[in-house]
Scaffold this motif. Structure first.
Motif, mmCIF file in Angstrom:
data_model
loop_
_atom_site.group_PDB
_atom_site.id
_atom_site.type_symbol
_atom_site.label_atom_id
_atom_site.label_comp_id
_atom_site.label_asym_id
_atom_site.label_seq_id
_atom_site.Cartn_x
_atom_site.Cartn_y
_atom_site.Cartn_z
ATOM 1 N N HIS A 97 0.838 -1.203 0.000
ATOM 2 C CA HIS A 97 0.000 0.000 0.000
ATOM 3 C C HIS A 97 0.871 1.251 0.000
ATOM 4 C CE1 HIS A 97 -3.680 2.291 0.804
ATOM 5 N NE2 HIS A 97 -2.940 3.026 1.620
ATOM 6 N N THR A 101 1.024 4.256 -2.788
ATOM 7 C CA THR A 101 0.627 5.629 -2.463
ATOM 8 C C THR A 101 1.811 6.586 -2.384
ATOM 9 O OG1 THR A 101 0.676 5.073 -0.100
ATOM 10 C CG2 THR A 101 -1.435 4.893 -1.235
ATOM 11 N N ASP A 150 -6.189 10.899 9.732
ATOM 12 C CA ASP A 150 -6.663 10.371 8.446
ATOM 13 C C ASP A 150 -5.832 9.170 7.999
ATOM 14 O OD1 ASP A 150 -8.664 12.233 8.292
ATOM 15 O OD2 ASP A 150 -7.543 13.627 6.997
ATOM 16 N N LEU A 151 -4.521 9.281 8.186
ATOM 17 C CA LEU A 151 -3.657 8.165 7.786
ATOM 18 C C LEU A 151 -3.904 6.948 8.676
ATOM 19 C CD1 LEU A 151 -1.399 7.170 5.917
ATOM 20 C CD2 LEU A 151 0.245 7.890 7.643
ATOM 21 N N LYS A 153 -6.676 6.124 10.143
ATOM 22 C CA LYS A 153 -7.941 5.512 9.716
ATOM 23 C C LYS A 153 -7.757 4.720 8.434
ATOM 24 C CE LYS A 153 -11.004 8.973 11.813
ATOM 25 N NZ LYS A 153 -11.988 10.056 11.547
ATOM 26 N N GLU A 154 -6.972 5.274 7.505
ATOM 27 C CA GLU A 154 -6.711 4.584 6.240
ATOM 28 C C GLU A 154 -5.977 3.268 6.482
ATOM 29 O OE1 GLU A 154 -4.125 5.291 2.142
ATOM 30 O OE2 GLU A 154 -4.547 6.983 3.493
ATOM 31 N N MET A 155 -4.983 3.300 7.373
ATOM 32 C CA MET A 155 -4.213 2.091 7.672
ATOM 33 C C MET A 155 -5.061 1.061 8.423
ATOM 34 S SD MET A 155 -1.320 2.323 6.244
ATOM 35 C CE MET A 155 -2.266 3.146 4.952
ATOM 36 N N ASP A 156 -5.948 1.541 9.278
ATOM 37 C CA ASP A 156 -6.846 0.616 9.996
ATOM 38 C C ASP A 156 -7.718 -0.145 9.002
ATOM 39 O OD1 ASP A 156 -5.866 1.245 12.457
ATOM 40 O OD2 ASP A 156 -7.485 2.633 13.001
ATOM 41 N N LYS A 157 -8.198 0.573 7.978
ATOM 42 C CA LYS A 157 -9.027 -0.082 6.958
ATOM 43 C C LYS A 157 -8.221 -1.154 6.216
ATOM 44 C CE LYS A 157 -12.213 3.759 5.979
ATOM 45 N NZ LYS A 157 -12.654 4.733 4.934
ATOM 46 N N VAL A 158 -6.971 -0.820 5.869
ATOM 47 C CA VAL A 158 -6.107 -1.784 5.168
ATOM 48 C C VAL A 158 -5.865 -3.006 6.034
ATOM 49 C CG1 VAL A 158 -3.797 -2.170 4.218
ATOM 50 C CG2 VAL A 158 -4.986 -0.011 3.768
ATOM 51 N N SER A 161 -9.120 -5.099 6.463
ATOM 52 C CA SER A 161 -9.420 -5.779 5.199
ATOM 53 C C SER A 161 -8.473 -6.946 4.964
ATOM 54 C CB SER A 161 -9.325 -4.776 4.047
ATOM 55 O OG SER A 161 -9.464 -5.434 2.806
#
Length: 394
Positions: A97, A101, A150-151, A153-158, A161
Motif C-alpha cells: 500500500h 501511495t 486520516d492516515l 484511519k486509512e491504515m486501519d481499513k487496510v 481488510s
C-alpha cells in the motif's frame, strides 16, 4: 531420507507428481503405486485403537470396518488445524500500500525511514531487549502514533481488510475434504502387550474409551506390507480394473504415517496465501501446494501428545464418502475390554470375537499398583456361571 522426517518426504514425493492443481493424493497414488515401496520396513506389525462403548462402534467391529473422521470433530483445536502468520501477511500488505501511495516527509504520511523500519521488522518473534530486531506490531504502533488521524484511519481499513482476507482464505483451506483415523503404536515385541505396555496406555484408556468403559482393538496390519500390496497390483491395467476393497488397501498404506511431534505448527506460507483467490462459487483458485501443506499438518501434533505414539491413516474425503466414511478394515487381531465395561457389552463383544475368531481379553485394575492386568476371558465366563448358582428364582 532422515529417519524422523521420512513422512514429509513421502508426502512431497506424492504431490510432486501432480500434473494438475485438482489432482488428488489418491489419484497420484493410483497412477504411481510403486511410491509405497519406500514404506518398506517402516510400517509396524500391529496398531491399537481405542473406542467408546457405543452401539455404532461395536457394529463397526462386527462389520470389520473403520470410521474415518473429519478433523472438525477432534477435541484438540490445534489438531490438523493448519496455521498462518497473519501479521506477516498484514505487514506485506501495508508495504504494498505504501509503495502504491508513495512517501511524504511530513508527519502526515510515511517516510522512507518508516518503510525501512516496517520492512526490517519481524513477526512471530519476541526479540531480546538488547537485540536490534524490532517486532512488527510494536513498530507499526509506534509509527502510527505520530501520524495524522486520516492516515491512521486509512491504515486501519487496510489492516482490517487484510485480516478478513486471510481469515476467509484460511477458513476455506480448513474446509478441505480430508479425513483421518488415529491409532496408537505400542512399539513393543509383546503380542499381546505386557503390563509395561499397558501402563503407558492408561491415559488413553481414560481419554478415548469413556474412562475404561470402552474397548481397544489391536489390528494386525502386516498384510499391508508394500511387497504384499504391489505383488498383485498390475499398474498397466489401472486402478479401475480392481475392486474398491483392493484399491482401498493401497490407499491405506499410502496414507499411513506416524505422527511427528513438534513445538511448531505447520503454516501456510504468505506467498502461497497471496496467490490464492476465491471464485464466486466459493472455490479456491491457484491452490497449488496447499494440499501438500494440509497433509503435513495432519501428521504434526504438539509434543504434549507424544506419549500416544500415534499413527494415522489420511484419506481423501471423496474416497471415504464412497464407503459412507467407514472403510473396510478386516485386520482385527485382538479385542481388549475396559476394566469398567458393563457386563452386557462384555457379552456382546465376546460373541463378536467368537464370530470373527479373534482373541479377547478383559482388563482389570491391579490391586497393589497403578497398572492394568489381563484377565483371561474364561475366568470371566466362569465367574458369570458361578453367579447363576445363586439365582434366587431357581
Amino acid at each position: 531420507m532422515t529417519k524422523r522426517r521420512w513422512q514429509k518426504h513421502f508426502i512431497s514425493d506424492v504431490f510432486s507428481l501432480k500434473s494438475e492443481s485438482h489432482t488428488t493424493f489418491s489419484k497420484v497414488v493410483f497412477k504411481n503405486p510403486g511410491l509405497v515401496k519406500s514404506k518398506k520396513k517402516r510400517i509396524p506389525k500391529t496398531l491399537f485403537k481405542f473406542y467408546a462403548p457405543t452401539s455404532s462402534n461395536i457394529l463397526d467391529i462386527r462389520k470389520k470396518r473403520l470410521w474415518i473422521s473429519h478433523p472438525n470433530s477432534f477435541n484438540d483445536p490445534f489438531d490438523c488445524h493448519v496455521g498462518a502468520d497473519y501479521e506477516n501477511y498484514e505487514k506485506h500488505s501495508l508495504l504494498k500500500h505504501i509503495d502504491k501511495t508513495g512517501f511524504t516527509e511530513d508527519l502526515g504520511g510515511f517516510t522512507k525511514k518508516d518503510y525501512r523500519r516496517i520492512a526490517d521488522s519481524k513477526t512471530g518473534v519476541f526479540p531480546h531487549p538488547l537485540s536490534k530486531i524490532e517486532e512488527y506490531s510494536s513498530v507499526i504502533s509506534n509509527i502510527l502514533r505520530k501520524k495524522s488521524d486520516d492516515l491512521v484511519k486509512e491504515m486501519d481499513k487496510v489492516r482490517i481488510s487484510t485480516n478478513k482476507e486471510v481469515s476467509k482464505k484460511m477458513d476455506k483451506i480448513r474446509e478441505a475434504n480430508i479425513r483421518v483415523a488415529s491409532f496408537a503404536n505400542l512399539q513393543s515385541n509383546n503380542y499381546p502387550p505386557d503390563r509395561n505396555d499397558m501402563e503407558r496406555m492408561i491415559q488413553m484408556w481414560a481419554h478415548y474409551s469413556d474412562n475404561h468403559k470402552g474397548f481397544c482393538v489391536e489390528y494386525d496390519i502386516s498384510s499391508l506390507e508394500p511387497g504384499n500390496i504391489l505383488q498383485t497390483y498390475d499398474s498397466k491395467n489401472g486402478y479401475e480394473s480392481y475392486s474398491p476393497e483392493k484399491n482401498i488397501n493401497l490407499l491405506i498404506l499410502a496414507g499411513l504415517f506416524p505422527i511427528i511431534y513438534s513445538s511448531y505448527r505447520v503454516n501456510v506460507p504468505r506467498t502461497k496465501l497471496e496467490k490464492l483467490t476465491i471464485d464466486k462459487d466459493g472455490n479456491l483458485i491457484n491452490k497449488m501446494g496447499i494440499d501438500e501443506i494440509l497433509y503435513k499438518a495432519f501428521i504434526t501434533k504438539s509434543t504434549k501428545w507424544s506419549y500416544e505414539k500415534e499413527w494415522r491413516i489420511i484419506l481423501d474425503g471423496r474416497i471415504c464418502s464412497y464407503f459412507n466414511n467407514k472403510i473396510p478394515f478386516p485386520f482385527i487381531k485382538h479385542i481388549y475390554l475396559g476394566s469398567r465395561m458393563k457386563p452386557e457389552i462384555i457379552d456382546d463383544l465376546i460373541e463378536i470375537a467368537d464370530e470373527l475368531n479373534v482373541e479377547i481379553t478383559l482388563m482389570e485394575l491391579n490391586e497393589k499398583k497403578f497398572t492394568l492386568e489381563h484377565q483371561n476371558i474364561n475366568s470371566y465366563k466362569w465367574d458369570k456361571e458361578k453367579l447363576s448358582w445363586h439365582n434366587p428364582l431357581l
